[in-house]
Design a protein around this motif. Structure first.
Motif, PDB file in Angstrom:
ATOM      1  N   ALA A   1      29.476  18.290  15.432  1.00  0.00           N
ATOM      2  CA  ALA A   1      28.517  18.944  16.105  1.00  0.00           C
ATOM      3  C   ALA A   1      29.279  19.296  17.434  1.00  0.00           C
ATOM      4  CB  ALA A   1      27.360  18.023  16.516  1.00  0.00           C
ATOM      5  N   ASN A   2      30.393  18.776  17.589  1.00  0.00           N
ATOM      6  CA  ASN A   2      31.080  19.035  18.995  1.00  0.00           C
ATOM      7  C   ASN A   2      32.182  20.208  18.564  1.00  0.00           C
ATOM      8  OD1 ASN A   2      31.208  15.664  18.863  1.00  0.00           O
ATOM      9  ND2 ASN A   2      30.237  16.718  20.563  1.00  0.00           N
ATOM     10  N   VAL A   3      32.583  20.244  17.453  1.00  0.00           N
ATOM     11  CA  VAL A   3      33.768  21.588  16.995  1.00  0.00           C
ATOM     12  C   VAL A   3      33.049  22.763  16.569  1.00  0.00           C
ATOM     13  CG1 VAL A   3      35.839  21.811  15.627  1.00  0.00           C
ATOM     14  CG2 VAL A   3      35.146  19.643  16.229  1.00  0.00           C
ATOM     15  N   LEU A   4      33.012  23.739  17.667  1.00  0.00           N
ATOM     16  CA  LEU A   4      32.331  24.971  17.349  1.00  0.00           C
ATOM     17  C   LEU A   4      33.293  26.086  17.075  1.00  0.00           C
ATOM     18  CD1 LEU A   4      29.761  24.645  20.276  1.00  0.00           C
ATOM     19  CD2 LEU A   4      29.601  23.962  17.913  1.00  0.00           C
ATOM     20  N   ASP A   5      33.073  27.068  16.929  1.00  0.00           N
ATOM     21  CA  ASP A   5      33.862  28.260  16.387  1.00  0.00           C
ATOM     22  C   ASP A   5      34.763  28.565  17.841  1.00  0.00           C
ATOM     23  OD1 ASP A   5      35.364  30.215  15.362  1.00  0.00           O
ATOM     24  OD2 ASP A   5      33.717  31.531  14.879  1.00  0.00           O
ATOM     25  N   GLY A   6      35.749  28.210  18.017  1.00  0.00           N
ATOM     26  CA  GLY A   6      36.829  28.614  19.250  1.00  0.00           C
ATOM     27  C   GLY A   6      36.541  27.610  20.367  1.00  0.00           C
ATOM     28  N   ARG A   7      35.684  26.761  20.440  1.00  0.00           N
ATOM     29  CA  ARG A   7      35.749  25.877  21.726  1.00  0.00           C
ATOM     30  C   ARG A   7      35.151  24.602  21.152  1.00  0.00           C
ATOM     31  NH1 ARG A   7      30.663  25.309  23.941  1.00  0.00           N
ATOM     32  NH2 ARG A   7      28.983  26.419  23.052  1.00  0.00           N
ATOM     33  N   ILE A   8      35.773  23.348  21.994  1.00  0.00           N
ATOM     34  CA  ILE A   8      35.219  22.155  21.661  1.00  0.00           C
ATOM     35  C   ILE A   8      33.929  21.768  22.825  1.00  0.00           C
ATOM     36  CG2 ILE A   8      35.638  19.633  21.486  1.00  0.00           C
ATOM     37  CD1 ILE A   8      37.052  21.351  19.384  1.00  0.00           C
ATOM     38  N   ASP A   9      32.844  21.376  22.259  1.00  0.00           N
ATOM     39  CA  ASP A   9      31.652  21.311  23.209  1.00  0.00           C
ATOM     40  C   ASP A   9      31.834  19.610  23.185  1.00  0.00           C
ATOM     41  OD1 ASP A   9      29.272  21.043  24.472  1.00  0.00           O
ATOM     42  OD2 ASP A   9      28.205  21.569  22.939  1.00  0.00           O
TER      43      ASP A   9
ATOM     44  N   ASP B   1      27.727  16.262  24.442  1.00  0.00           N
ATOM     45  CA  ASP B   1      27.117  15.044  24.119  1.00  0.00           C
ATOM     46  C   ASP B   1      28.234  14.350  22.999  1.00  0.00           C
ATOM     47  OD1 ASP B   1      25.539  13.200  22.908  1.00  0.00           O
ATOM     48  OD2 ASP B   1      24.605  14.403  21.607  1.00  0.00           O
ATOM     49  N   VAL B   2      28.953  13.294  23.525  1.00  0.00           N
ATOM     50  CA  VAL B   2      30.035  12.844  22.550  1.00  0.00           C
ATOM     51  C   VAL B   2      29.709  11.336  22.420  1.00  0.00           C
ATOM     52  CG1 VAL B   2      32.399  11.933  22.773  1.00  0.00           C
ATOM     53  CG2 VAL B   2      31.868  14.237  23.528  1.00  0.00           C
ATOM     54  N   LYS B   3      29.730  10.931  21.085  1.00  0.00           N
ATOM     55  CA  LYS B   3      29.209   9.324  20.755  1.00  0.00           C
ATOM     56  C   LYS B   3      30.454   8.651  20.638  1.00  0.00           C
ATOM     57  CE  LYS B   3      25.091  11.162  18.379  1.00  0.00           C
ATOM     58  NZ  LYS B   3      24.237  10.746  19.458  1.00  0.00           N
ATOM     59  N   THR B   4      30.283   7.466  20.758  1.00  0.00           N
ATOM     60  CA  THR B   4      31.352   6.360  20.506  1.00  0.00           C
ATOM     61  C   THR B   4      31.285   5.634  19.215  1.00  0.00           C
ATOM     62  OG1 THR B   4      29.981   4.642  21.511  1.00  0.00           O
ATOM     63  CG2 THR B   4      31.401   6.075  22.840  1.00  0.00           C
TER      64      THR B   4
ATOM     65  N   HIS C   1      40.950  16.771  27.163  1.00  0.00           N
ATOM     66  CA  HIS C   1      40.331  16.211  28.769  1.00  0.00           C
ATOM     67  C   HIS C   1      39.620  15.002  28.509  1.00  0.00           C
ATOM     68  CE1 HIS C   1      36.559  18.088  27.075  1.00  0.00           C
ATOM     69  NE2 HIS C   1      35.931  17.337  27.961  1.00  0.00           N
ATOM     70  N   ILE C   2      39.314  14.064  27.321  1.00  0.00           N
ATOM     71  CA  ILE C   2      38.849  13.026  27.298  1.00  0.00           C
ATOM     72  C   ILE C   2      39.863  11.908  26.943  1.00  0.00           C
ATOM     73  CG2 ILE C   2      37.272  11.368  26.029  1.00  0.00           C
ATOM     74  CD1 ILE C   2      35.623  13.873  25.793  1.00  0.00           C
ATOM     75  N   ASP C   3      40.449  10.824  27.710  1.00  0.00           N
ATOM     76  CA  ASP C   3      41.228  10.182  27.261  1.00  0.00           C
ATOM     77  C   ASP C   3      40.999   9.107  26.204  1.00  0.00           C
ATOM     78  OD1 ASP C   3      42.969  10.839  29.254  1.00  0.00           O
ATOM     79  OD2 ASP C   3      41.877   9.452  30.704  1.00  0.00           O
ATOM     80  N   GLU C   4      41.734   8.914  25.003  1.00  0.00           N
ATOM     81  CA  GLU C   4      41.720   8.073  24.087  1.00  0.00           C
ATOM     82  C   GLU C   4      40.352   8.337  23.276  1.00  0.00           C
ATOM     83  OE1 GLU C   4      41.769   4.304  26.106  1.00  0.00           O
ATOM     84  OE2 GLU C   4      43.580   4.002  25.196  1.00  0.00           O
ATOM     85  N   CYS C   5      40.535   9.602  22.649  1.00  0.00           N
ATOM     86  CA  CYS C   5      39.421  10.005  21.930  1.00  0.00           C
ATOM     87  C   CYS C   5      39.801  10.205  20.631  1.00  0.00           C
ATOM     88  CB  CYS C   5      39.032  11.684  22.546  1.00  0.00           C
ATOM     89  SG  CYS C   5      37.524  12.327  21.741  1.00  0.00           S
ATOM     90  N   LEU C   6      39.051   9.791  19.644  1.00  0.00           N
ATOM     91  CA  LEU C   6      39.040   9.806  18.194  1.00  0.00           C
ATOM     92  C   LEU C   6      38.166  11.287  17.575  1.00  0.00           C
ATOM     93  CD1 LEU C   6      38.062   6.281  17.554  1.00  0.00           C
ATOM     94  CD2 LEU C   6      40.359   7.296  18.329  1.00  0.00           C
ATOM     95  N   HIS C   7      38.499  11.214  16.309  1.00  0.00           N
ATOM     96  CA  HIS C   7      37.738  12.046  15.486  1.00  0.00           C
ATOM     97  C   HIS C   7      37.243  11.772  14.030  1.00  0.00           C
ATOM     98  CE1 HIS C   7      41.138  13.311  12.240  1.00  0.00           C
ATOM     99  NE2 HIS C   7      41.531  12.540  13.599  1.00  0.00           N
ATOM    100  N   GLN C   8      35.965  12.204  13.855  1.00  0.00           N
ATOM    101  CA  GLN C   8      35.423  11.646  12.528  1.00  0.00           C
ATOM    102  C   GLN C   8      35.885  12.397  11.391  1.00  0.00           C
ATOM    103  OE1 GLN C   8      31.305  13.231  12.402  1.00  0.00           O
ATOM    104  NE2 GLN C   8      30.755  11.778  10.687  1.00  0.00           N
TER     105      GLN C   8
END
Length: 398
Positions: A233-241, A244-247, A285-292
């Protein structure tokens, strides 16, 4: 001077639900609106349908200036309102909408539309909606009639409508400029890729591809850490939203395996067939961020610039590859990491990539400035209109 009244007191008749006859393939002289015609920006005739013409259907024919409100939708979208404008054909509205006709001597349709779209009324509508699931809630005619709305004299209503329309004209001009810049960016992107010819080596020869952290049973206790992660849901076409970022909690030793770095290209694993492999470059721009695990991380080596690779994966050729290799199921399509790694990509010299990206970046920067201007103007507009509705300020008539 503004007074607060019950909405039902300014309507000619109680809110009236619409009518939903069966769609037909050919135009019969009558059109019907779809629920998508009501948007956060108001009425937009984008989902018109052909329906049988009948005496029953004609009872629901709309007049210019009628107010429409969605009476069933998600909690976020229920109660969206818009003022109907003629579409060049007789038109009715569906059962999932209700029609409101204000008394002309008390309330202007344009003013009532502004009120119904205001933050105060939207909150009241959403709070009063009822349903067993957030994906479908409903509002009643009585709820709408009982809404409390400010009702200044008609002269002040006209001033508020005029102020609102002035903002809309300015925003509209900026949006038209933005549309032109986006068209130019698309053309510049296509031109850049035409200069490098056909795709060549496999993606995994110039970049590493990795899946992210799998959600489920998370580790607990000492040696673990809870960190933000990006999902589909965070990865859009051409931009990262990142609104609403979960942990998620992981073992500290696994951090490098799932961590993102500035410049990583993120591509989605699944979704609609035409959206496979959509993505954007992470700005860090978010420090120490992971990906699903449903988001692939593509980390370029020295031969490939992330933005150039993103340009290609988003191109018609890149999309065609994902659609060709994607696995289609009943409702979804998906790609796996092997297919991403095997994707043929063009690899011109880095300096050539940088030169070709120059005009594209310039267009994107111009688009970003326009988007910021539009967002700022919308914020100002909302504040001004809310102040006018509350009586905290008045329109300067000089």
């Amino acid at each position: 001077m503004s007074v607060e009244v019950r909405l039902g007191s300014v309507l000619e008749t109680p809110p009236k639900n619409g009518y939903s006859p069966k769609d037909v393939p050919e135009w019969t002289g009558l059109k019907a609106l779809g629920l998508g015609c009501l948007t956060p920006r108001g009425f937009a005739p984008s989902q018109l349908k052909n329906v049988p013409d009948s005496v029953m259907a004609r009872r629901f024919t709309l007049a210019d200036g009628d107010l429409l409100m969605s009476r069933a939708n998600t909690r976020e979208l229920v109660g969206l309102a818009g003022r109907f404008t003629q579409i060049g054909a007789a038109c009715i509205y569906p059962d999932l909408m209700m029609r409101l006709r204000p008394r002309a001597e008390q309330c202007l349709p344009g003013y009532l539309e502004i009120v119904l779209r205001s933050a105060t009324v939207r909150r009241a509508v959403q709070a009063g909606a009822r349903g067993t699931s957030e994906s479908m809630v409903k509002i009643s005619a009585s709820l709408v009639e009982d809404l409390r709305i400010p009702l200044p004299p008609l002269s002040e209503q006209r001033d508020i409508v005029a102020a609102h329309e002035a903002f809309e004209r300015r925003v509209g001009a900026l949006e038209r400029m933005l549309a032109k810049v986006e068209i130019a960016e698309s053309a510049l992107s296509a031109y850049a890729l035409r200069q490098v010819g056909a795709a060549g080596p496999r993606l995994d020869s110039v970049a590493t591809v990795a899946a992210g952290v799998t959600l489920g049973s998370e580790p607990v206790g000492e040696g673990t850490v809870e960190l933000p992660y990006l999902r589909v849901a965070n990865v859009l076409d051409g931009r990262i939203d990142t609104t609403d970022v979960k942990t998620v909690r992981i073992v500290k030793k696994q951090y490098e395996r799932y961590a993102l770095r500035k410049g990583d290209l993120l591509l989605t694993e699944g979704g609609d067939l035409d959206k496979l492999g959509r993505g954007a470059v992470w700005d860090g721009h978010i420090d120490e961020c992971l990906h699903q695990n449903h988001v692939f991380r593509v980390r370029c080596g020295e031969q490939m610039l992330p933005d150039f690779l993103a340009l290609y994966t988003a191109s018609p050729e890149g999309r065609a590859y994902f659609q060709r290799v994607g696995k289609q199921t009943t409702n979804l399509a998906s790609i796996n990491s092997t297919q991403v790694k095997q994707m043929p990509v063009p690899v011109p010299p880095v300096e050539e990539q940088r030169r070709l990206l120059g005009p594209v970046h310039a267009a994107r920067e111009r688009a970003a400035v326009l988007q910021q201007q539009i967002a700022k103007l919308r914020t100002i507009q909302q504040g001004v209109i809310e102040d006018l509705l509350s009586g905290r300020s008045r329109v300067n008539r000089t």
